[in-house]
Scaffold this active site. Structure first.
Site, PDB file in Angstrom:
ATOM      1  N   HIS A 206      48.603  33.848  36.659  1.00 50.58           N
ATOM      2  CA  HIS A 206      48.857  34.271  35.272  1.00 50.58           C
ATOM      3  C   HIS A 206      50.262  34.791  35.024  1.00 50.58           C
ATOM      4  CE1 HIS A 206      48.410  38.283  36.896  1.00 50.58           C
ATOM      5  NE2 HIS A 206      48.807  38.782  35.748  1.00 50.58           N
TER       6      HIS A 206
HETATM    7  N1  UDP Z   1      40.282  40.383  37.486  1.00 48.79           N
HETATM    8  C1  UDP Z   1      39.057  40.278  36.869  1.00 48.79           C
HETATM    9  N2  UDP Z   1      38.676  39.054  36.388  1.00 48.79           N
HETATM   10  C2  UDP Z   1      39.439  37.940  36.501  1.00 48.79           C
HETATM   11  C3  UDP Z   1      40.688  38.058  37.153  1.00 48.79           C
HETATM   12  C4  UDP Z   1      41.090  39.288  37.614  1.00 48.79           C
HETATM   13  O1  UDP Z   1      38.326  41.274  36.754  1.00 48.79           O
HETATM   14  O2  UDP Z   1      39.024  36.877  36.022  1.00 48.79           O
HETATM   15  C5  UDP Z   1      40.698  41.701  37.976  1.00 48.79           C
HETATM   16  C6  UDP Z   1      41.054  41.728  39.429  1.00 48.79           C
HETATM   17  O3  UDP Z   1      39.910  41.932  40.225  1.00 48.79           O
HETATM   18  C7  UDP Z   1      42.028  42.896  39.500  1.00 48.79           C
HETATM   19  C8  UDP Z   1      42.713  42.862  38.156  1.00 48.79           C
HETATM   20  O4  UDP Z   1      41.878  42.069  37.303  1.00 48.79           O
HETATM   21  O5  UDP Z   1      41.361  44.115  39.630  1.00 48.79           O
HETATM   22  C9  UDP Z   1      44.068  42.239  38.277  1.00 48.79           C
HETATM   23  O6  UDP Z   1      44.559  41.985  37.038  1.00 48.79           O
HETATM   24  P1  UDP Z   1      45.686  40.904  36.758  1.00 48.79           P
HETATM   25  O7  UDP Z   1      45.698  39.897  37.824  1.00 48.79           O
HETATM   26  O8  UDP Z   1      45.457  40.460  35.353  1.00 48.79           O
HETATM   27  O9  UDP Z   1      46.998  41.779  36.727  1.00 48.79           O
HETATM   28  P2  UDP Z   1      48.001  42.303  37.849  1.00 48.79           P
HETATM   29  O10 UDP Z   1      47.201  42.964  38.917  1.00 48.79           O
HETATM   30  O11 UDP Z   1      48.774  41.123  38.336  1.00 48.79           O
HETATM   31  O12 UDP Z   1      48.874  43.274  37.129  1.00 48.79           O
END
Ligand code: UDP
Length: 367
Positions: A206
């Site tokens: 993403h």
């Molecule tokens: N996550 C979720 N459902 C999904 C994809 C990710 O609940 O379909 C959760 C994942 O387990 C983690 C968090 O979202 O706890 C991560 O978010 P994201 O990847 O959007 O953001 P980043 O961590 O890169 O800031």
């Protein structure tokens, strides 16, 4: 004491869930006002987390999302300032590295309200990432910086942040992984795919650096196509939109599904063979679940996992992705990189300690 918590994006709901729970359990005398900026607004990117993780409904929803970084941050700043003047909190609590983090930290600091930043000190050293700009700026206007690791603390010290402002508390996502593990839930569609447990790659993509670049997207999907097992890909709305715009179809072994809730996500993480991701949070969750992680970026903030051989940073190069997917290493680590699962408790204690004048003089907005 009154805390105003600013959240807006999926990972922030998960992080705030454990801290809000700790506030309620440890200091029921405290009042926490939750503000949702509206950055993530789809039901499966927002509501599901409030329901499943039992996060109190936000007192305010600013409904700001869908714009450019400048538009979102500017509109949030204006609205958050109004709200902070109305609510008069003692502290503003911000999480991570999104536009909501920056707007919350900036609005509060200009009003001389103490800013506490959870997940302070992370650096990719890539300033083309909007997240890197957000986290650097938020850290530098924060009063209290909750760093997850020693390396994060060092990053802050290297930028001249005073050591007495920094506390290593561990990572709130480690708290979340431990607390919600028992509630992990198999997605209802899983059995219909005919895929066995530990026989699939769990993938998320993403980050703008990938989704906005057709060549990188092509490279990633070419790499995933070589996996000898199926790939399950919960598709972030941005990724789904970009794939459509670019006219890119998913390879036949890649099952694109709607974003899942956290409880389903942690079930998938616990039952996959390995993880391939450009997410910050998912890299750590792979480690919590003892799964090897292939990182679809050029660098990572979580370098301790790379140093331990548990995470390989491969970018979007299809050959490298293919090689890592096929040679997933056995997982062995006795190290606890992200604390003892009590980061939220430490954050709550520290906020109270700081408010009692033991270390910090907090300017509070009054009438
Ligand atoms: N996550 C979720 N459902 C999904 C994809 C990710 O609940 O379909 C959760 C994942 O387990 C983690 C968090 O979202 O706890 C991560 O978010 P994201 O990847 O959007 O953001 P980043 O961590 O890169 O800031």
């Amino acid at each position: 004491m009154k805390i105003l918590t600013v959240i807006g994006a999926r990972p922030q709901f998960i992080k705030a869930a454990v801290v809000s729970r700790a506030f309620k359990e440890l200091r029921p005398d405290l009042s926490e006002v939750l503000v949702h900026t509206g950055q993530h607004y789809d039901a499966n990117m927002s509501d599901v987390f409030f329901d499943e993780l039992e996060i109190p409904r936000p007192a305010h929803n600013l409904g700001i999302g869908g714009g450019t970084h400048g538009q979102n941050t500017g509109r949030m700043l204006e609205k958050l300032e109004e709200l902070m003047l109305l609510e008069k909190p003692d502290w503003v609590l911000v999480y991570g590295d999104t536009d909501s983090t920056l707007a919350g930290a900036l609005a509060a600091s200009k009003l001389h309200i103490g800013v506490a930043h959870v997940e302070a000190g992370l650096r990719s050293f890539n300033r083309r990432m909007p997240e890197e700009i957000n986290r650097i700026l938020a850290d530098h206007v924060s009063t209290l910086l909750f760093a997850p690791t020693e390396l994060a603390r060092k990053n802050l010290l290297n930028e001249g942040v005073r050591s007495e402002k920094i506390q290593i508390v561990g990572d709130v996502m480690c708290d979340a992984a431990g607390f919600y593990k028992q509630r992990a839930r198999k997605p209802i569609w899983f059995d219909a795919l005919g895929i066995g447990k530990n026989e699939f790659v769990l993938c998320t993509v993403h980050r703008a650096e990938n989704t906005d670049d057709p060549l990188r997207m092509q490279g990633i999907f070419q790499g995933l196509e070589t996996a000898r097992v199926p790939v399950i890909l919960p598709l972030h709305p941005r990724t789904r939109g970009k794939l459509k715009q670019m006219g890119l179809a998913l390879p036949s072994n890649v099952h694109g599904v709607d974003p899942v809730g956290y409880l389903e996500m942690i079930w998938l993480e616990a039952n996959c063979k390995l993880v391939a991701t450009d997410s910050g949070g998912v890299q750590k969750e792979a480690y919590f679940n003892r799964k090897y992680c292939v990182t679809l970026r050029e660098e990572t903030e979580w370098v301790e996992l790379v140093d331990a051989g548990l995470n390989e940073v491969v970018g979007s190069n299809p050959e490298k992705i293919a090689e890592c997917l096929q040679s997933a290493r056995l997982f062995s680590s006795g190290e606890k990189f992200y604390g003892d699962g009590k980061a939220a408790e430490k954050i709550v204690a520290s906020l109270f300690e700081a408010s009692e004048g033991q270390g910090f003089a907090i300017p509070v907005v009054r009438d």
